[in-house]
Design an enzyme around this catalytic site. Sequence first.
Site, PDB file in Angstrom:
ATOM      1  N   ASP A   1      54.189  47.752  43.286  1.00 17.66           N
ATOM      2  CA  ASP A   1      54.695  46.516  43.903  1.00 17.66           C
ATOM      3  C   ASP A   1      55.105  45.468  42.882  1.00 17.66           C
ATOM      4  OD1 ASP A   1      54.360  47.575  46.384  1.00 17.66           O
ATOM      5  OD2 ASP A   1      52.536  46.448  46.876  1.00 17.66           O
TER       6      ASP A   1
ATOM      7  N   ASP B   1      43.368  37.064  49.191  1.00 20.71           N
ATOM      8  CA  ASP B   1      43.781  36.844  47.801  1.00 20.71           C
ATOM      9  C   ASP B   1      44.986  35.909  47.676  1.00 20.71           C
ATOM     10  OD1 ASP B   1      41.722  38.305  46.672  1.00 20.71           O
ATOM     11  OD2 ASP B   1      42.778  40.198  46.910  1.00 20.71           O
TER      12      ASP B   1
ATOM     13  N   ARG C   1      40.345  35.902  41.013  1.00 21.04           N
ATOM     14  CA  ARG C   1      41.600  35.175  41.262  1.00 21.04           C
ATOM     15  C   ARG C   1      41.692  33.856  40.491  1.00 21.04           C
ATOM     16  NH1 ARG C   1      41.753  39.982  42.530  1.00 21.04           N
ATOM     17  NH2 ARG C   1      43.394  40.742  43.877  1.00 21.04           N
TER      18      ARG C   1
ATOM     19  N   SER D   1      43.861  50.642  48.995  1.00 23.06           N
ATOM     20  CA  SER D   1      44.194  49.457  48.210  1.00 23.06           C
ATOM     21  C   SER D   1      42.943  49.110  47.407  1.00 23.06           C
ATOM     22  CB  SER D   1      44.576  48.305  49.137  1.00 23.06           C
ATOM     23  OG  SER D   1      44.550  47.097  48.413  1.00 23.06           O
TER      24      SER D   1
HETATM   25  N1  ARG Z   1      38.256  41.672  51.046  1.00 27.06           N
HETATM   26  C1  ARG Z   1      37.852  41.448  49.711  1.00 27.06           C
HETATM   27  C2  ARG Z   1      37.992  40.004  49.337  1.00 27.06           C
HETATM   28  O1  ARG Z   1      38.647  39.318  50.036  1.00 27.06           O
HETATM   29  C3  ARG Z   1      38.537  42.361  48.728  1.00 27.06           C
HETATM   30  C4  ARG Z   1      39.981  42.155  48.539  1.00 27.06           C
HETATM   31  C5  ARG Z   1      40.489  43.222  47.658  1.00 27.06           C
HETATM   32  N2  ARG Z   1      41.848  43.078  47.337  1.00 27.06           N
HETATM   33  C6  ARG Z   1      42.689  44.120  47.306  1.00 27.06           C
HETATM   34  N3  ARG Z   1      43.908  43.898  46.959  1.00 27.06           N
HETATM   35  N4  ARG Z   1      42.314  45.341  47.607  1.00 27.06           N
HETATM   36  O2  ARG Z   1      37.440  39.537  48.379  1.00 27.06           O
END
Ligand code: ARG
Length: 409
Positions: free
Chosen positions: A14, A124, A95, A175
């Site tokens: 991506d 995110d 992040r 993912s």
């Molecule tokens: N749901 C989790 C969080 O919000 C993990 C997010 C993981 N991100 C990903 N792109 N797989 O912290």
Amino acid sequence: MTERVVLAYSGGLDTSVAIGWIGEATGAEVVAVAVDVGQGGEDMNLIRQRALDCGAMEAYIADAREEFATEYCMPALKANALYLDRYPLVSALSRPVIVKHMVRAARQFGATTVAHGCTGKGNDQVRFEVATTSLAPELKTIAPVRDLALTREKAISYAEQHKLPIATTKKNPFSIDQNVWGRAVETGYLEDIWNEPTKDVYSYTDDPTFPPVADEVVITFDRGIPVAIDGVKVTPLEAVQEMNRRAGAQGVGRIDIVEDRLVGIKSREVYEAPGAIALIAAHQELENVTLEREQARFKRQVEQRWTELVYDGMWFSPLKRSLDTFIEDTQRYVSGDIRMLLHGGRATVTGRKSDASLYDFNLATYDEGDSFDQSQAKGFIEIYGLTAKLAAARDVKFGNGVDLGSGTL
Ligand code: ARG
């Protein structure tokens, strides 16, 4: 002058396609920044080269591993941060540090915009953009996958058309987001919440049902920070890495949970965070020994609020900063040793030692040497229970006494 966009680059399909995609959609030059937060896997130099091959005007790697461990994971440890009492904030923690490096790069390259590869359904994107606003309100953000509708199919055909040096065929069903604090796996087969995670979901942990012989470890803390493991001095990064290795080998830190996202969706997540889970368990127990009771009780509320703020993308917010000050103050005496047994998916505390301990053997003991004056307890209870006694008498007067039931002995 041509506008510049700084892209948070992962090396995956991506964000590789996004380089050209952003250029075409906005006419801007793209600076790709890959932030190393201990995700392991691919060689970061290969990732940098790939960004250049995909058309980035500049690409670089920011090694944020020590910074991430020290300034992000350690505060989370001091806060015993577990969202919904279980998830150690793996992605939520990375992040803000990624954004810090994006903003630095934007300033350095005179960019007006930062870009990220998040979809429109997750946490995110919120974390990324709120952190950006907090650090650099003048910067714009774009999310090609979300805002330019860059679907996976489009990404694959774009990559093939432009002969981008990235594998497009092997579609990973999950993912995945990982860093030194842990690993998050979602989507695909896991979206059916009755499905048991298959073996290929895991990579930081071994199967806890086939553990090797138990591993005993002694972790030394200084003011809430792990400073030695089995007597060997460690940096925060080394502490997390070493505990990932040792606790991971025993299957510690697998978490399978349906969680509440900020955007309102419930989602199924599988996490692995062996080091984080073992360190938090050790830290919590050392706090049990060293924190005064009222401070400890109040801290639990603060921990929960802190964790929710960080989960919800408010790392750089005023409330989070204020709570950090409180938490930091509580760590003054959180120093000492915790002994743990790592085995069969569990990290179990088996011993604690601290010069700053509030545990008083002579007060606690039921054996010789008892220094607690038990005769004082009677009067204490009399006065402590007085409000309950008065209220109960009133209930009886008004016919609202507690019903004892009709059974006889
Ligand atoms: N749901 C989790 C969080 O919000 C993990 C997010 C993981 N991100 C990903 N792109 N797989 O912290």
